[in-house]
Design an enzyme around this catalytic site. Structure first.
Site, short mmCIF file in Angstrom:
data_model
loop_
_atom_site.label_atom_id
_atom_site.label_comp_id
_atom_site.label_asym_id
_atom_site.label_seq_id
_atom_site.Cartn_x
_atom_site.Cartn_y
_atom_site.Cartn_z
N HIS A 348 -21.88 4.44 81.27
CA HIS A 348 -22.01 5.89 81.36
C HIS A 348 -22.53 6.38 82.71
O HIS A 348 -22.71 7.59 82.88
CB HIS A 348 -22.95 6.41 80.27
CG HIS A 348 -22.34 6.46 78.91
ND1 HIS A 348 -21.53 7.49 78.48
CD2 HIS A 348 -22.41 5.59 77.86
CE1 HIS A 348 -21.14 7.26 77.24
NE2 HIS A 348 -21.66 6.12 76.84
N LYS A 539 -27.47 21.78 80.85
CA LYS A 539 -27.42 20.33 80.90
C LYS A 539 -28.79 19.80 81.30
O LYS A 539 -29.67 20.57 81.71
CB LYS A 539 -26.35 19.82 81.86
CG LYS A 539 -26.40 20.45 83.24
CD LYS A 539 -25.21 19.99 84.10
CE LYS A 539 -23.94 20.68 83.70
NZ LYS A 539 -22.94 19.79 83.13
N ARG A 540 -28.96 18.51 81.17
CA ARG A 540 -30.20 17.87 81.60
C ARG A 540 -30.50 18.24 83.05
O ARG A 540 -29.59 18.30 83.88
CB ARG A 540 -30.05 16.35 81.45
CG ARG A 540 -31.24 15.52 81.81
CD ARG A 540 -31.05 14.11 81.27
NE ARG A 540 -29.74 13.56 81.59
CZ ARG A 540 -29.49 12.78 82.64
NH1 ARG A 540 -30.45 12.49 83.49
NH2 ARG A 540 -28.27 12.30 82.83
N LYS A 545 -27.09 16.80 89.25
CA LYS A 545 -26.37 17.89 88.55
C LYS A 545 -26.49 19.20 89.31
O LYS A 545 -25.80 20.17 89.00
CB LYS A 545 -26.88 18.01 87.12
CG LYS A 545 -26.56 16.77 86.27
CD LYS A 545 -27.10 16.90 84.85
CE LYS A 545 -26.88 15.65 84.04
NZ LYS A 545 -25.47 15.42 83.66
N THR A 647 -19.47 16.23 78.98
CA THR A 647 -18.77 16.74 77.79
C THR A 647 -19.03 18.23 77.63
O THR A 647 -18.24 18.92 76.98
CB THR A 647 -19.21 16.00 76.51
OG1 THR A 647 -20.63 16.06 76.39
CG2 THR A 647 -18.74 14.56 76.55
N LYS A 651 -16.54 21.34 76.20
CA LYS A 651 -16.91 22.32 75.16
C LYS A 651 -16.75 23.73 75.68
O LYS A 651 -16.24 24.62 74.97
CB LYS A 651 -18.36 22.07 74.72
CG LYS A 651 -18.58 20.73 74.05
CD LYS A 651 -20.05 20.35 74.01
CE LYS A 651 -20.22 18.89 73.62
NZ LYS A 651 -21.59 18.39 73.86
#
Length: 804
Positions: A348, A539-540, A545, A647, A651
Site C-alpha cells: 500500500h 483524508k489523513r 498529501k 479511494t 468516492k
C-alpha cells in the site's frame, strides 16, 4: 417487523415502550434486523461447508466499517419496512441511525478498503473471513481545542455492540518470549520446541458481513486479548490490589488501542505484540477449520488463500512455517512450498517509514523461534539469488530480509514478498513504481509475482446509502440494472446534455450541501453558503498529501480578494477533515495552521463571505458520508509518486465531484476514464519530482520567481496567522523554502492557476454539470466488485460470477 422490534425491546433490552430511550430502540431494531441476517449467514456458511469451497482469509490490522444499521438495512432491502414499523411506534429511523457509534477500527484508506473488500466478497458470494483485532478504543477521537488536535479514547463499545457475537469457545493461546529448545530426533533431524515465557488468550467476536441483497453473508472475526489469569489472588489477598491486576492489564493492552504510538520502546513492542497476536490466533483458526473439514494440510493451497493487507500481518509467513515444520512435522521445502502458495501480499505504500521493519533484538526477545525461521528463510533466499549469478554485495544487501545499515532490522516488506506467490500494488502507477523502485531487485529474481489490482469502493455504501437522491436519479435515467451492475452507470452519460437531468442533479447536490452546512454551523459555529463551491480535502493529515499546499493557496486567494474586492470571485467554502498521527508533530502543526487561517479569514468583513474555511473535527466514516455527496471539488493533490492509490478520490468522483489533482495514484486512471476535459490535473509528474529532488530541495530560486508564494510565506513567517506566537509557522515556511521534499513550492503556481480554471468552469454551470454527470457515469471501473473479481481470478484462484 414491528412485532419483532417490540419483542426485542421487551425480551433482549428489558424495557417497556413507554420508557424506552432512543438507544433502547436502536438496540431493539438492530437485533431484529440482525436476526434476518443471521438466518442467511447460517445458510451461506452451511453451503460453503457442503460444497467444500476454497475460502479467502483477509488479514488486516484495520477494518474501518463505520455504522452498520443503515448498511444492513440497505443490503437486505429492509430500509422502508423498518422505517414504517418504527414510524408506527412513534420512532424516527434516522435518529436511531445517528445514535450508533462509528466502529473506529481503522485509520483511513487501508481500513476502509478492507471494509469495502469484505462487502464485495460477500456480494460476489466468495466464501471469506476477515481477521483483525477488536480494539476496545480504536483510533482516537479527535478534539480541536484552540486549533490544536487533542486525542481522546474513542469509546465505541461503551454501550456494547449489538452486531457482534462473542465466541468464548473460540479461544486460542498466543505466546511471547521464552526459549527455543533443540532436540535431536532418532532420524538425526533437529526439532525445535518453542517454550514461550508468557501467553495471552485470543477470544473471537464475530460480525456478519452482508453482501448486496443479502444473497451471501460472510464473517468478520475480530480477536480480543484476555489474560489467562484474571487476577493474582495471592497478591490481592496480601493487599497489593493494583499489582494483582498488573499482568492482566499488560497482556490485555494488546487489544486496547489501534496503532499505539511506537515512539517509545514499550510502544514499539506493543505494536509487534498486536501484529503477532492476531496473526497467530487467525492461523490457528484457519488450520483448525481446514483440518476439521479437509484433514490433510498438504491441501491447504487448494482450499485456503490468505491475503496480507500491507506488511502488518507479514509475520504470518514465519508463523505458518513454524506451525508446519515444528508442530505438524513437515520438511522445510514442502512447508515453504505450501506457505508461498497460500499467501499473497498487497503493498500500500512506497514511503520508507510506512514499510515496517523490526529491530532484530526485539524480535529475538519477543519471538525467538520466528527470528530463527526468518534467518533461515533469508539464508535460503540469498543462496537462490547467488545461484542465479548475483554476487554484488550492495544488491545482496538490498535483497536481504535483514537490513544491516542502521542497526539490524527485519524488513517485513521483503519477507512478505519472498513468502508470497503474488504481490500487488493498488493502482497502475503504484504497481509500476513497486516494480521499478521498491522491489526492483526482488522482481528480477522472482519474476511475474508483481501484479496490479487497482483499488475499488463499494457503491452500495458510497452511492446508494450515502446519496439516495442521486441513486434515484440514476435509476430513473438508467433503469434498475444500475443497482446491480456498476458498469450500467455508463448509460447516465447520455443525459449530460439534458437540462432537466442537470438541474435535478444540481438540486440533489444542493440539498446535500444544505445538510453539510448545518453540520458545519452546529460543530464550528460557522455559517456557510450552500450555493458556494464546496472545495473538499478529506483524508489523513500527512505532508505528502499536501494539505499545506491547499492552505497556502487559501492564503493567496484571501490576499487576492482583499486586494481586488470588486473582482468576479467565485464564492468558495474550503472544507478539511482528517486526523494526524498522535506523534506526528508537523501534521498537527498543519491542522493548527488550517484553523488559524480559518479564524482570520472567516471573521474578516472585507472578504464578504466569498471565502470560508472549515476544519471539521473527528473525521470518520459517518462524517465522510455527509461530506462526499455535498462536495463540488475533490482535492487529490498529493506529491506525484507518493500516493499508492487513494479511494476518497473514487468516492467523490462517483458522487459527481470534479477532481483537482496531480498525476498520482489512481488519479491517473480516473483521468483516463473521465477524460482530460472533466478533471483538473496540474503539477510535476513522478519523473519530474524525482528529477527535481536529485537537483536539490532548495526552492529559493523558484519562490523568487513567484511573488504570490513569496508573499504567502512572508505572512506565515511574520505571524499574520499567529499573532500571539509569531514564530509558530516559521519552520513550515523554512521547509518550503529550503527543504521542499514534498514539492509544495514547486507546484504552487500551477495549483493556483488550475484553481482559477476551476472558477471558470464553475461559472459555466451547464458545463460544470455535464462534467459532473460524466464523472459519475464513468466510475463503474472503480467498483470494489471489479477489484475483488480480479483478485479472485488472478491471485486467489477462486471462481466468481462474471463482472462486466
Amino acid at each position: 417487523m414491528r412485532a419483532a422490534i417490540l419483542a426485542k425491546l421487551t425480551y433482549a433490552v428489558g424495557k417497556n415502550p413507554e420508557v424506552a430511550s432512543q438507544r433502547d430502540w436502536f438496540i431493539a431494531t438492530t437485533l431484529a434486523v440482525r436476526d434476518r441476517i443471521v438466518e442467511r449467514w447460517m445458510t451461506s456458511t452451511r453451503a460453503t461447508y457442503e460444497a467444500g469451497r476454497k475460502r479467502v482469509y483477509y488479514l488486516s490490522l484495520e477494518f474501518l466499517i463505520g455504522r452498520l444499521l443503515g448498511d444492513a438495512l440497505m443490503e437486505t432491502g429492509l430500509t422502508e419496512p423498518v422505517r414504517a414499523a418504527l414510524a408506527g411506534l412513534g420512532v424516527d429511523l434516522e435518529k436511531l441511525r445517528q445514535i450508533e457509534p462509528d466502529a473506529a477500527l481503522g485509520n483511513g484508506g487501508l481500513g476502509r478498503l478492507a471494509a469495502c473488500f469484505m462487502e464485495s466478497m460477500a456480494t460476489l458470494q466468495i466464501a471469506a473471513y476477515g481477521y483483525g483485532i477488536r480494539y476496545d478504543h480504536g483510533l482516537f477521537r479527535q478534539v480541536i481545542k484552540d486549533g490544536w488536535q487533542h486525542e481522546y479514547p474513542e469509546n465505541w463499545l461503551a454501550f456494547g455492540n449489538p452486531w457482534e457475537f462473542e465466541r468464548p469457545e473460540v479461544d486460542y493461546s498466543v505466546g511471547f518470549g521464552g526459549q527455543v529448545e533443540t532436540i535431536e530426533a532418532e532420524d538425526d533431524e533437529v526439532k525445535h520446541i518453542w517454550k514461550p515465557e508468557e501467553t495471552v488468550d485470543a477470544v473471537a467476536f464475530d460480525t456478519p458481513v452482508t453482501g448486496w441483497r443479502a444473497r451471501h453473508v460472510n464473517t468478520l472475526r475480530l480477536w480480543s486479548a484476555r489474560a489467562p489469569d484474571a487476577i493474582r489472588l495471592d497478591a490481592f489477598n496480601q493487599g497489593d490490589h493494583v499489582g494483582a491486576l498488573a499482568a492482566r492489564v499488560r497482556l490485555e493492552a494488546i487489544s486496547k488501542v489501534l496503532y499505539p504510538s511506537d515512539a517509545t520502546p514499550a510502544g514499539l513492542e506493543l505494536r509487534l505484540r498486536q501484529e503477532y497476536f492476531f496473526v497467530s490466533a487467525s492461523l490457528q483458526d484457519i488450520i483448525r477449520r481446514h483440518k476439521q473439514q479437509h484433514g490433510d494440510l498438504r491441501a491447504l493451497p487448494e482450499k485456503v488463500a490468505i491475503q496480507l493487507n500491507d506488511t502488518h500481518p507479514a509475520i504470518a509467513i514465519a508463523e505458518l512455517m513454524r506451525v508446519l515444520v515444528d508442530l505438524e512435522g513437515f520438511g522445510w521445502d514442502e512447508a515453504w512450498e505450501i506457505t508461498t502458495a497460500v499467501f499473497s501480499y498487497t503493498n500500500h505504500t512506497l514511503l520508507p517509514e510506512a514499510l515496517e521493519s523490526w529491530p532484530v533484538p526485539l524480535m529475538e526477545r519477543l519471538l525467538p523461534r520466528h527470528m530463527q525461521i526468518i534467518y533461515l528463510i533469508n539464508a535460503l533466499h540469498l543462496d537462490l539469488v547467488r545461484s542465479r549469478g548475483e554476487h554484488d554485495g550492495r544488491i545482496l544487501s538490498d535483497l536481504s530480509l535483514i537490513d544491516e545499515s542502521h542497526g539490524r532490522r527485519v524488513r517485513m516488506g521483503n519477507l512478505a514478498f519472498v513468502g508470497s506467490h503474488k504481490i500487488n500494488g493498488v493502482s497502475a502507477l503504484h504497481s509500476d513504481l513497486v516494480k521499478r523502485t521498491l522491489f526492483h531487485e526482488l522482481d528480477r529474481f522472482y519474476p511475474n509475482r508483481i501484479v496490479n489490482k487497482t483499488n475499488g469502493i463499494t457503491f452500495r455504501r458510497w452511492l446508494y446509502e450515502a446519496n439516495p437522491g442521486l441513486t434515484a436519479l440514476l435509476v430513473d435515467t438508467c433503469g434498475d440494472k444500475v443497482m446491480d451492475d456498476p458498469f450500467a452507470l455508463a448509460d447516465f452519460e447520455t443525459a449530460k446534455d439534458d437540462a432537466g437531468v442537470r438541474d435535478r442533479f444540481a438540486a440533489i447536490r444542493r440539498a446535500k450541501k444544505v445538510e453539510l452546512a448545518k453540520i458545519i454551523r452546529e460543530r464550528l459555529e460557522c455559517k456557510v453558503d450552500p450555493d458556494a463551491l464546496f472545495d473538499v480535502q478529506i483524508k489523513r493529515i500527512h505532508e505528502y498529501k499536501r494539505q499545506l499546499l491547499n492552505i497556502l493557496e487559501i492564503i493567496a486567494l484571501y490576499d487576492a480578494i482583499r486586494a481586488n474586492p470588486t473582482g468576479n470571485w467565485v464564492p468558495r467554502v474550503k472544507i478539511f477533515a482528517g486526523k494526524a498521527a498522535a506523534s506526528y508533530q508537523q501534521a498537527k502543526l498543519i491542522i493548527k495552521l488550517a484553523n488559524d487561517v480559518a479564524r482570520l479569514v472567516n471573521r474578516d468583513p472585507a472578504v464578504r463571505g466569498l471565502l470560508k474555511v472549515a476544519f471539521l473535527p473527528n473525521y470518520n466514516v459517518s462524517l465522510a458520508e455527509a461530506i462526499i455527496p455535498a462536495a463540488d471539488l475533490s482535492e487529490q493533490i498529493s506529491t506525484a509518486g507518493m500516493e499508492a492509490s487513494g479511494t476518497g478520490n473514487m468516492k467523490l468522483a462517483l458522487n459527481g465531484a470534479l477532481t483537482i489533482g496531480t498525476l498520482d495514484g489512481a488519479n491517473v486512471e480516473i483521468k483516463d476514464h473521465v477524460g482530460d476535459d472533466n478533471i483538473f490535473i496540474f503539477g510535476l509528474t513522478t519523473e519530474e519530482v524525482d528529477a527535481r529532488r536529485r537537483k536539490g530541495l532548495d526552492m529559493a530560486d523558484e519562490i523568487g520567481r513567484s511573488p504570490m508564494l513569496e508573499e504567502v510565506l512572508d505572512a506565515l513567517e511574520s505571524g499574520v496567522f499567529s499573532p500571539g506566537d509569531p514564530a509558530r509557522y516559521a519552520g513550515l515556511a523554512d521547509a518550503v523554502r529550503h527543504h521542499d521534499y514534498f514539492m509544495v513550492a514547486a507546484d504552487f503556481d500551477a495549483y493556483y492557476a488550475k484553481q482559477r480554471a476551476v472558477d471558470a468552469r464553475w461559472r459555466d454551470r451547464a458545463a460544470w454539470w455535464r462534467s459532473s454527470i460524466v464523472n459519475t457515469a464513468r466510475m463503474g471501473f472503480f467498483s470494489s466488485d471489479r477489484a475483488i473479481a480480479e483478485y479472485a481470478s488472478d491471485i486467489w484462484d477462486v471462481p466468481v460470477p462474471p463482472v462486466k
